[in-house]
Design an enzyme around this catalytic site. Structure first.
Site, mmCIF file in Angstrom:
data_model
loop_
_atom_site.group_PDB
_atom_site.id
_atom_site.type_symbol
_atom_site.label_atom_id
_atom_site.label_comp_id
_atom_site.label_asym_id
_atom_site.label_seq_id
_atom_site.Cartn_x
_atom_site.Cartn_y
_atom_site.Cartn_z
ATOM 1 N N GLY A 84 -3.299 -5.222 4.090
ATOM 2 C CA GLY A 84 -4.183 -6.185 4.755
ATOM 3 C C GLY A 84 -5.258 -6.675 3.796
ATOM 4 O O GLY A 84 -5.676 -7.835 3.851
ATOM 5 N N SER A 85 -5.699 -5.791 2.906
ATOM 6 C CA SER A 85 -6.701 -6.199 1.912
ATOM 7 C C SER A 85 -6.126 -7.269 0.991
ATOM 8 O O SER A 85 -6.811 -8.242 0.651
ATOM 9 C CB SER A 85 -7.137 -4.992 1.075
ATOM 10 O OG SER A 85 -7.642 -3.990 1.910
ATOM 11 N N ASP A 192 -7.189 -5.930 12.933
ATOM 12 C CA ASP A 192 -7.385 -4.909 13.963
ATOM 13 C C ASP A 192 -7.080 -5.439 15.358
ATOM 14 O O ASP A 192 -7.467 -4.808 16.352
ATOM 15 C CB ASP A 192 -8.846 -4.411 13.933
ATOM 16 C CG ASP A 192 -9.190 -3.748 12.618
ATOM 17 O OD1 ASP A 192 -8.248 -3.386 11.892
ATOM 18 O OD2 ASP A 192 -10.382 -3.595 12.319
ATOM 19 N N SER A 213 -2.986 -6.298 8.970
ATOM 20 C CA SER A 213 -2.720 -5.077 8.196
ATOM 21 C C SER A 213 -1.653 -4.258 8.916
ATOM 22 O O SER A 213 -1.661 -4.173 10.149
ATOM 23 C CB SER A 213 -3.995 -4.230 8.074
ATOM 24 O OG SER A 213 -3.656 -2.919 7.635
ATOM 25 N N HIS A 218 -2.976 0.786 12.305
ATOM 26 C CA HIS A 218 -3.019 -0.531 12.947
ATOM 27 C C HIS A 218 -1.960 -0.680 14.044
ATOM 28 O O HIS A 218 -1.165 0.225 14.280
ATOM 29 C CB HIS A 218 -2.934 -1.623 11.888
ATOM 30 C CG HIS A 218 -4.145 -1.613 10.996
ATOM 31 N ND1 HIS A 218 -5.178 -2.514 11.117
ATOM 32 C CD2 HIS A 218 -4.519 -0.758 10.022
ATOM 33 C CE1 HIS A 218 -6.109 -2.225 10.235
ATOM 34 N NE2 HIS A 218 -5.738 -1.164 9.552
ATOM 35 N N ASN A 286 0.731 -10.010 -8.145
ATOM 36 C CA ASN A 286 1.962 -9.628 -7.453
ATOM 37 C C ASN A 286 1.535 -8.739 -6.307
ATOM 38 O O ASN A 286 1.154 -7.582 -6.503
ATOM 39 C CB ASN A 286 2.913 -8.884 -8.393
ATOM 40 C CG ASN A 286 4.141 -8.389 -7.632
ATOM 41 O OD1 ASN A 286 4.263 -8.614 -6.424
ATOM 42 N ND2 ASN A 286 5.046 -7.723 -8.309
#
Ligand SMILES: Cc1ncc(COP(=O)(O)O)c(C=O)c1O
Length: 434
Positions: A84-85, A192, A213, A218, A286
């Site tokens: 998710g980041s 979330d 995420s 999650h 990547n």
């Protein structure tokens, strides 16, 4: 499917069932995690099947997941990522692309967000030389209001990025209208909140882009994983390029010349006819995921509705059980929303005769897992001390969250017995503190 593979997968299913011993819930002994993956035999089979096929990079399942998930979240394109980041990094970085022409964000441009949240909603701004502008959130919903965001708009404001806190949607339609009125990009961090709705519309569909995420905590999991969704085809192309090393070509691995011009481009100062597969038009990364992750994601996706129902039921059960308990500020769904809750957040009233730490320690001693509302006020963390940001208004509630809030779990593997034990433990603690 070959007969041998079918037999193997059948054995995997039996193996999964054999592992399912009915362990009774023992209060104070059984761990009640705040979050976790809910995995069944189909998930195990999906993972093993991808492994048997040796689909070790992104392939069939990754493409199927992207198209199924995009359809499910009502967006034209979904791009799978390794977290998710990474999805947030791609969404924010996409706004700096030359393909957006005069609308592209430049270093020093401002992006409105909140201080009370997860660090990697904000970090991509700093990583791109953009300036986060922090506003406070409201207690009870833990979200920023459109009014607070509006008050922070200045001459260099170019975008808004906000997470739906712990699954509770903010006023997403009003936020999208505000963004449109001021010509701002709007990114929904939906990490979330997959399955939540605001005014009957699912979250992740209000912004120019949304992110998800798939970490085990999650709503759906792939172990590690994430996704960027958009219906804007230019943004989709930028996201894909940035995710896939910055390349200009959009052929999936194993394919060539889908544009029928592979050796006909001239870009940069490269010689004419330089292989388009190796021309880079963005300074990329990547951030791809693998087919093993996507195979698990596909089997999880089939259970999204069921997971959403249980998350809502568990949250409601806790909410009803704790209603009226003294010294605690209880969470509230944003009006006109139906959250798919990530967790149940509580704030100890600053005037209470006990502290958050005392309550949290009591719960942890009873094997009830607790978590902070992520960073609390991010600006108080060492990493942000010398960063370039602006604060509009004060961060009073973000500070209260830092000092006094925590959350407990509502994820689908928790049973009614566990939820009741959590509620009873909180009530017992508070009753003993008079
Ligand atoms: C709101 C929010 N955004 C982003 C992330 C980052 O996701 P990941 O852990 O997959 O990198 C999280 C993680 O929990 C989150 O809660």
């Amino acid at each position: 499917m070959s007969e041998q593979k079918a037999l193997l997968l059948d054995e995997v299913r039996k193996y999964h069932q054999d592992l399912q011993v009915d362990r009774p819930f023992v209060p104070g002994v059984t761990e009640i995690w705040p979050s976790g993956a809910t995995l069944d035999a189909d998930d195990r089979v999906a993972l093993v099947e991808a492994a048997l096929d040796m689909r070790i990079a992104a392939g069939y399942s990754a493409r199927k997941f992207e198209s199924d998930f995009a359809r499910r979240l009502k967006r034209r394109k979904a791009h799978l990522t390794n977290s998710g980041s990474s999805a947030n990094l791609l969404a924010v970085t996409a706004l700096t692309s030359h393909l957006l022409g005069e609308h592209r964000l430049q270093p020093g441009d401002e992006v409105i967000t909140v201080a009370a949240g997860f660090p990697t909603t904000v970090n991509p701004l700093l990583q791109n030389g953009l300036v986060p502008v922090f506003v406070d959130v409201d207690l009870k919903t833990y979200n920023a209001s459109p009014e607070r965001v509006a008050s922070a708009i200045g001459p260099r404001t170019k975008a808004i990025i906000l997470a739906h806190t712990l699954g509770n949607p903010y006023e997403a339609r009003e936020m999208a209208e505000l963004a449109e009125a001021h010509n701002l990009f709007f990114i929904e961090d939906n990490c979330d909140a997959v399955g939540s709705t605001y005014e009957g519309q699912i979250t992740g569909t209000f912004g120019d882009m949304s992110t998800v995420s798939f970490y085990p905590a999650h709503h759906l999991t792939m172990g590690e994983g994430g996704c960027v969704l958009t219906s804007n085809l230019i943004l989709a192309r930028i996201i894909e390029s940035l995710r896939d090393w910055g390349r200009d070509c959009w052929c999936v691995p194993g394919e060539s010349d889908t544009c029928l011009k592979r050796f006909k481009y001239q870009m940069g100062t490269l010689p004419a006819g330089y292989d388009h597969k190796y021309i880079y038009s963005h300074v990329g990364y990547n951030l791809k995921a693998t087919d093993l992750q996507a195979a698990l994601g596909l089997s999880q996706l089939a259970k999204l509705d069921e997971f959403t129902l249980v998350r809502r039921r568990n949250w409601r059960r806790l909410r009803e059980a704790l209603d009226g308990v003294a010294h605690l500020i209880l969470p509230e769904a944003t009006p006109r929303s139906e959250p798919s809750w990530f967790g149940f957040v509580l704030t100890v009233d600053p005037d209470a005769p006990f502290t958050r730490l005392q309550l949290v320690k009591y719960l942890e001693s009873r094997k009830i897992g607790t978590r902070q509302l992520f960073a609390g006020n991010l600006t108080r963390h060492p990493a942000y001390v010398d960063q370039n940001y602006r604060v509009v208004g004060d961060l009073t509630n973000s500070d209260i969250i830092t000092e006094s809030s925590f959350w407990v779990g509502v994820y689908p593997s928790l049973t009614d017995e566990m939820i009741d034990y959590v509620a009873d433990s909180i009530k017992e603690f508070v009753a003993g503190q008079a």
